[in-house]
Design a protein around this motif. Structure first.
Motif, PDB file in Angstrom:
ATOM      1  N   ILE A 217       0.847  -1.211   0.000  1.00 37.64           N
ATOM      2  CA  ILE A 217       0.000   0.000   0.000  1.00 37.64           C
ATOM      3  C   ILE A 217       0.873   1.249   0.000  1.00 37.64           C
ATOM      4  N   GLU A 218       1.915   1.245   0.847  1.00 41.31           N
ATOM      5  CA  GLU A 218       2.831   2.382   0.944  1.00 41.31           C
ATOM      6  C   GLU A 218       3.526   2.658  -0.389  1.00 41.31           C
ATOM      7  N   ASN A 219       3.847   1.583  -1.118  1.00 40.79           N
ATOM      8  CA  ASN A 219       4.544   1.721  -2.407  1.00 40.79           C
ATOM      9  C   ASN A 219       3.579   1.984  -3.563  1.00 40.79           C
ATOM     10  N   GLY A 220       2.309   2.105  -3.257  1.00 42.26           N
ATOM     11  CA  GLY A 220       1.310   2.402  -4.282  1.00 42.26           C
ATOM     12  C   GLY A 220       0.971   1.242  -5.193  1.00 42.26           C
ATOM     13  N   LYS A 221       1.264  -0.003  -4.749  1.00 42.13           N
ATOM     14  CA  LYS A 221       1.005  -1.181  -5.602  1.00 42.13           C
ATOM     15  C   LYS A 221      -0.295  -1.913  -5.237  1.00 42.13           C
ATOM     16  N   LEU A 222      -0.970  -1.449  -4.170  1.00 37.52           N
ATOM     17  CA  LEU A 222      -2.204  -2.109  -3.761  1.00 37.52           C
ATOM     18  C   LEU A 222      -3.243  -1.042  -3.421  1.00 37.52           C
ATOM     19  N   HIS A 223      -4.443  -1.165  -4.021  1.00 34.56           N
ATOM     20  CA  HIS A 223      -5.489  -0.161  -3.826  1.00 34.56           C
ATOM     21  C   HIS A 223      -6.755  -0.748  -3.217  1.00 34.56           C
ATOM     22  N   GLU A 224      -6.793  -2.083  -3.048  1.00 32.27           N
ATOM     23  CA  GLU A 224      -7.961  -2.735  -2.449  1.00 32.27           C
ATOM     24  C   GLU A 224      -7.552  -4.069  -1.819  1.00 32.27           C
ATOM     25  N   VAL A 225      -8.078  -4.362  -0.641  1.00 31.62           N
ATOM     26  CA  VAL A 225      -7.773  -5.627   0.051  1.00 31.62           C
ATOM     27  C   VAL A 225      -9.004  -6.519   0.012  1.00 31.62           C
ATOM     28  N   GLU A 226      -8.845  -7.718  -0.523  1.00 33.23           N
ATOM     29  CA  GLU A 226      -9.954  -8.672  -0.620  1.00 33.23           C
ATOM     30  C   GLU A 226      -9.921  -9.649   0.568  1.00 33.23           C
ATOM     31  N   GLN A 227     -11.089  -9.911   1.165  1.00 33.28           N
ATOM     32  CA  GLN A 227     -11.171 -10.883   2.265  1.00 33.28           C
ATOM     33  C   GLN A 227     -10.769 -12.274   1.801  1.00 33.28           C
ATOM     34  N   THR A 228     -11.155 -12.622   0.583  1.00 34.09           N
ATOM     35  CA  THR A 228     -10.827 -13.957   0.046  1.00 34.09           C
ATOM     36  C   THR A 228      -9.320 -14.170  -0.004  1.00 34.09           C
ATOM     37  N   TYR A 229      -8.580 -13.086  -0.315  1.00 29.85           N
ATOM     38  CA  TYR A 229      -7.118 -13.186  -0.361  1.00 29.85           C
ATOM     39  C   TYR A 229      -6.560 -13.468   1.043  1.00 29.85           C
ATOM     40  N   LEU A 230      -7.114 -12.775   2.045  1.00 27.80           N
ATOM     41  CA  LEU A 230      -6.642 -12.971   3.432  1.00 27.80           C
ATOM     42  C   LEU A 230      -6.920 -14.395   3.906  1.00 27.80           C
ATOM     43  N   PHE A 231      -8.127 -14.919   3.593  1.00 25.42           N
ATOM     44  CA  PHE A 231      -8.462 -16.304   3.975  1.00 25.42           C
ATOM     45  C   PHE A 231      -7.540 -17.302   3.284  1.00 25.42           C
ATOM     46  N   LYS A 232      -7.236 -17.018   1.999  1.00 25.46           N
ATOM     47  CA  LYS A 232      -6.375 -17.919   1.220  1.00 25.46           C
ATOM     48  C   LYS A 232      -4.967 -17.971   1.816  1.00 25.46           C
ATOM     49  N   GLU A 233      -4.447 -16.797   2.218  1.00 27.47           N
ATOM     50  CA  GLU A 233      -3.084 -16.718   2.762  1.00 27.47           C
ATOM     51  C   GLU A 233      -2.968 -17.392   4.137  1.00 27.47           C
ATOM     52  N   THR A 234      -4.093 -17.403   4.872  1.00 27.92           N
ATOM     53  CA  THR A 234      -4.045 -18.013   6.219  1.00 27.92           C
ATOM     54  C   THR A 234      -4.495 -19.473   6.219  1.00 27.92           C
ATOM     55  N   SER A 235      -4.977 -19.970   5.089  1.00 30.10           N
ATOM     56  CA  SER A 235      -5.589 -21.314   5.051  1.00 30.10           C
ATOM     57  C   SER A 235      -4.627 -22.417   5.490  1.00 30.10           C
ATOM     58  N   LYS A 236      -3.365 -22.306   5.074  1.00 32.25           N
ATOM     59  CA  LYS A 236      -2.385 -23.354   5.419  1.00 32.25           C
ATOM     60  C   LYS A 236      -2.184 -23.432   6.934  1.00 32.25           C
ATOM     61  N   THR A 237      -1.969 -22.257   7.563  1.00 27.58           N
ATOM     62  CA  THR A 237      -1.773 -22.213   9.026  1.00 27.58           C
ATOM     63  C   THR A 237      -3.029 -22.674   9.745  1.00 27.58           C
ATOM     64  N   TYR A 238      -4.207 -22.248   9.242  1.00 29.78           N
ATOM     65  CA  TYR A 238      -5.475 -22.624   9.864  1.00 29.78           C
ATOM     66  C   TYR A 238      -5.675 -24.135   9.835  1.00 29.78           C
ATOM     67  N   GLU A 239      -5.352 -24.766   8.709  1.00 33.20           N
ATOM     68  CA  GLU A 239      -5.489 -26.225   8.594  1.00 33.20           C
ATOM     69  C   GLU A 239      -4.551 -26.943   9.565  1.00 33.20           C
ATOM     70  N   GLU A 240      -3.336 -26.415   9.705  1.00 30.98           N
ATOM     71  CA  GLU A 240      -2.371 -27.002  10.660  1.00 30.98           C
ATOM     72  C   GLU A 240      -2.911 -26.916  12.089  1.00 30.98           C
ATOM     73  N   VAL A 241      -3.496 -25.743  12.415  1.00 34.54           N
ATOM     74  CA  VAL A 241      -4.066 -25.547  13.754  1.00 34.54           C
ATOM     75  C   VAL A 241      -5.217 -26.524  13.985  1.00 34.54           C
ATOM     76  N   ARG A 242      -6.101 -26.701  12.974  1.00 34.03           N
ATOM     77  CA  ARG A 242      -7.227 -27.638  13.107  1.00 34.03           C
ATOM     78  C   ARG A 242      -6.732 -29.069  13.318  1.00 34.03           C
ATOM     79  N   LYS A 243      -5.656 -29.432  12.620  1.00 33.56           N
ATOM     80  CA  LYS A 243      -5.096 -30.779  12.791  1.00 33.56           C
ATOM     81  C   LYS A 243      -4.549 -30.956  14.210  1.00 33.56           C
ATOM     82  N   GLU A 244      -3.857 -29.915  14.696  1.00 35.13           N
ATOM     83  CA  GLU A 244      -3.321 -29.961  16.064  1.00 35.13           C
ATOM     84  C   GLU A 244      -4.461 -30.096  17.083  1.00 35.13           C
ATOM     85  N   MET A 245      -5.553 -29.350  16.864  1.00 32.53           N
ATOM     86  CA  MET A 245      -6.707 -29.417  17.766  1.00 32.53           C
ATOM     87  C   MET A 245      -7.306 -30.822  17.771  1.00 32.53           C
TER      88      MET A 245
END
Length: 775
Positions: free
Chosen positions: A457-485
């Protein structure tokens, strides 16, 4: 207060007026007959109603069973079950006794006392005196409301004050009784002391009742008190309580054991009682401010061969081992200095376990009474008197203050009462620590993603943040946490206990991720908006200066000589300024102020510390001076041997361990401050994840420190240390966030430029005023 006012308005019922009028006007002997006949008539009334309701209950239950046997899944079964539940509630509420009338007196008194309202119809101020007269004459009075599970402190205090006024501050020996529902507790007390606790009309005792028993002149030679105050309780594990059974039973048990100089624990189901005793012991460990010294005697009822049972040393040994084991577990959980059950509640397994014969020879109703029952009860009574002869008891005023202190402490310690036993508390505590680790994994990955997107954002390369992108980026860690649980809930040695919380924690972790994603999106959207706003501000700067120039010309022509009037200039500037600020900052959310106190509380709770402990540590303020404390022995918990070793070294001037603890505090502070000062708070704003990281670092440091020591540090030390580290970091975080707000919040930025623009406006006005004069 509104409810109390309504109670005052409705307190003058005809029944209460007649009942209290009779109590106050009748002579003592006649009053006894009046109460007895009133109780007989009420019982008869209740019995008729109970009989008809039981018939309808039996009929409805048969219908439900028939539908279940047909495996009927229709709405009809659900409707019948609802009707059955309604009849069940009706059955519970239909029983009516003298205790309900006395409870009403207490409610009327408390309502008027709380609201300070007088009543033309009710002489409520005399109620405690009437109740005191009855209590002195041997009538049982309700201590805890059996339906609401509440101790009316104002009423009980006033009642006991009236008893003290009439008798003097006499010494009493408080004998309480505890046991499962329908285990014969009231019958045992009635047989032992000739009391009047309700056992008729098909009713079980509800709540807790107290009854004064005068010590005869003959027995006073051996005893150091004037009265025995007997506290009888409702049966534990009563099925009609439904879901609230655990909390209610644990609270009631802790209250009666805490109040009693001696508690008779009536055993029918040994495991159930042991579960409850574990909670009682753990509750006492948590309520250190209430100075209590309880003791107990176990009474096994319905024993066929009393002589054989007395010789059952193996059974006694197992009971002792079980009690000691759970006391040790509770002590570990609460970081408390106790090795045995008797360290908390006075108990000698050789002398304090008694066996009683059955009340009936055969099955009631045709069975004759068993003579052996009275003999067994007499032996228990002798044991009680033997213990009582070694006790000075307590005064009535001490008993009154004990009720107040204990009930107040119980209300603040509600956490421990919602569990079945000590093991459950221990397992739940470990689960909360694991949950903290799982949430930290998600919080950590979200912080990394947030920093990466912030750079774009600071470098002017991003003008909108999508929720789907955030979920996608965290999916791997979330799955690991679910397996641990899943692994934790299925493979842990306490998985059977953990099963009851699995569903809730799985929902919680999903909601936690959703909230994190939502918060990061809101924050980054705010950064994008603020960046656009600042850009817009720079673009419109010259436009605004032209507006100011135009306004100054108009003002100069309009006001001429008055253009030099400072107040008029400021008023005119404000009108232009507020309109321009509103235009520029429309639809832009300002940077919010941070609430560090709220975040600190949330983090400490997530680490497994109770709100009451956190609040106590914060209010005391001692955490601010933790580094300068000369003696850390108040924070040290260990077994007696190591404690004496530690104190011996302190007294001999050997301060090595004291120095080590101070060094731990110093390192925790320096490392935490160094870590937080490397965070880009001034550039990107504050996030609670920074405090989480600090807290985790401090926790790990303390754990490593204690793993190398023979002693441990109590919960107060851990909370004080964390609060101290937060306190030291607070000013830097606030100052850095203030810089961030100044640089990134358009409204704050504009306000900082207000003086500069006013100076420009003033100079324009002066120039244009001169031009007008010259023209």
């Amino acid at each position: 207060m509104n409810i109390r006012q309504k109670q005052c308005a409705a307190s003058c019922s005809k029944l209460m007026q007649l009942f209290t009028g009779s109590l106050s006007s009748l002579p003592p002997t006649v009053r006894e007959y009046f109460l007895k006949w009133t109780q007989i008539f009420i019982d008869a009334l209740s019995t008729d109603d109970v009989s008809s309701i039981l018939q309808s209950y039996d009929k409805k239950w048969s219908e439900v069973l028939a539908l279940k046997n047909k495996r009927d899944k229709s709405d009809l079964l659900l409707r019948k079950q609802t009707e059955l539940e309604y009849i069940s509630k009706k059955l519970q509420s239909v029983t009516f006794g003298l205790e309900h009338i006395f409870r009403e007196m207490g409610q009327i008194y408390e309502a008027h006392k709380t609201t300070h309202r007088e009543s033309r119809h009710t002489d409520w101020s005399k109620y405690p005196e009437l109740a005191a007269q009855l209590m002195i004459s041997g009538h049982p009075m309700e201590l805890m409301d059996g339906d609401a599970g509440h101790v009316p402190l104002t009423w009980i205090s006033s009642l006991l004050e009236e008893v003290i006024n009439k008798l003097g501050d006499q010494r009493v020996f408080v004998l309480s009784v505890l046991g499962l529902q329908s285990s014969g507790k009231s019958t045992m007390l009635n047989t032992m002391f000739g009391l009047q606790f309700a056992v008729s009309a098909g009713r079980c005792t509800k709540g807790a009742f107290m009854q004064l028993l005068k010590v005869s002149e003959e027995m006073k030679k051996d005893l150091k008190f004037d009265y025995v105050l007997v506290v009888d309780t409702e049966g534990l594990r009563a099925l009609e309580l439904g879901g609230s059974i655990l909390h209610h039973d644990n609270e009631l048990a802790t209250l009666v054991v805490g109040l009693g100089n001696l508690t008779l624990i009536n055993i029918f189901g040994e495991n159930e009682i042991q579960d409850i005793l574990q909670i009682v012991v753990q509750a006492f460990m948590r309520m250190e401010e209430v100075q209590l010294s309880p003791s107990c005697v176990f009474v096994h009822q319905n024993v066929t061969d009393v002589a054989g049972a007395e010789k059952n040393m193996d059974g006694k040994r197992r009971l002792q081992e079980k009690l000691d084991q759970m006391a040790k577990l509770a002590a570990k959980e609460e970081v408390y200095d106790a090795e045995r059950f008797s360290d908390v509640i006075e108990f000698d397994v050789q002398k304090d376990v008694k066996y009683c014969a059955q009340l009936w020879e055969g099955s009631p109703p045709m069975a004759p009474p068993n003579p052996g029952y009275s003999e067994s009860i007499q032996e228990v009574k002798n044991t009680i008197l033997s213990k009582a002869s070694k006790s000075a008891g307590i005064t009535l005023s001490q008993f009154k203050s004990n009720i107040q202190d204990l009930w107040t402490a119980l209300l603040t310690e509600s956490f421990v009462f919602s569990f079945k036993n000590t093991l459950e508390i221990s397992v739940y505590g470990k689960l909360e620590v694991q949950y903290g680790n799982w949430t930290w994994s998600l919080r950590s990955i979200m912080l990394t993603i947030e920093n990466q997107l912030h750079n774009r954002i600071e470098n002017g390369k991003l003008h909108e943040v999508e929720q789907t992108y955030l979920f996608k980026e965290t999916s791997k860690t979330y799955e690991e946490v679910r397996k641990e649980m899943t692994k934790y809930f299925e493979d842990d040695k306490d998985r059977e206990i953990l099963a009851q919380w699995r569903g809730r924690f799985e929902i919680d972790i999903e909601e936690f991720l959703n909230n994190q994603v939502k918060m990061v999106k809101i924050k980054l959207d705010g950064v994008i908006q603020q960046k656009k706003a600042c850009k817009k501000l720079d673009e419109k700067k010259s436009e605004f200066e032209n507006k100011l120039l135009q306004k100054s010309k108009e003002l100069a022509h309009k006001l001429k000589d008055k253009a030099k009037d400072e107040e008029e200039l400021q008023r005119q500037f404000r009108s232009v300024w507020s309109g321009w600020v509103a235009e520029l900052t429309a639809r832009i959310k300002p940077v919010e102020d941070i609430n560090l106190e709220k975040d600190q509380l949330m983090i400490l709770q997530e680490l497994g510390f109770e709100p009451t402990l956190i609040d106590e540590c914060k209010r005391s303020g001692r955490y601010k001076k933790i580094y300068d404390v000369g003696d850390y022995s108040v924070y040290v918990i260990s077994n007696h041997r190591v404690t004496s070793f530690f104190q011996k070294h302190i007294s001999s001037g050997f301060f090595h361990e004291q120095h080590q603890i101070r060094s731990l505090i110093d390192q925790a502070e320096n490392e935490s401050l160094s870590a937080i000062k490397n965070k880009p708070v001034a550039a990107r704003g504050y996030t609670p994840a920074y405090l989480h990281e600090m807290a985790n670092h401090v926790r790990e440091k303390v754990q490593k420190f204690l793993s190398e020591r023979k002693y441990t540090l109590n919960k107060e030390f851990k909370v004080d240390l964390l609060l101290y580290v937060f306190y030291k970091a607070e000013s830097w975080i606030q100052e850095s966030h203030k810089k961030f707000k100044m640089n990134n919040d358009p409204i704050t930025y504009l306000e900082s430029k207000k003086t500069q623009f006013y100076t420009v406006f003033k100079s324009f006005c002066k120039e244009n005023s001169s031009a007008v004069v010259l023209g």
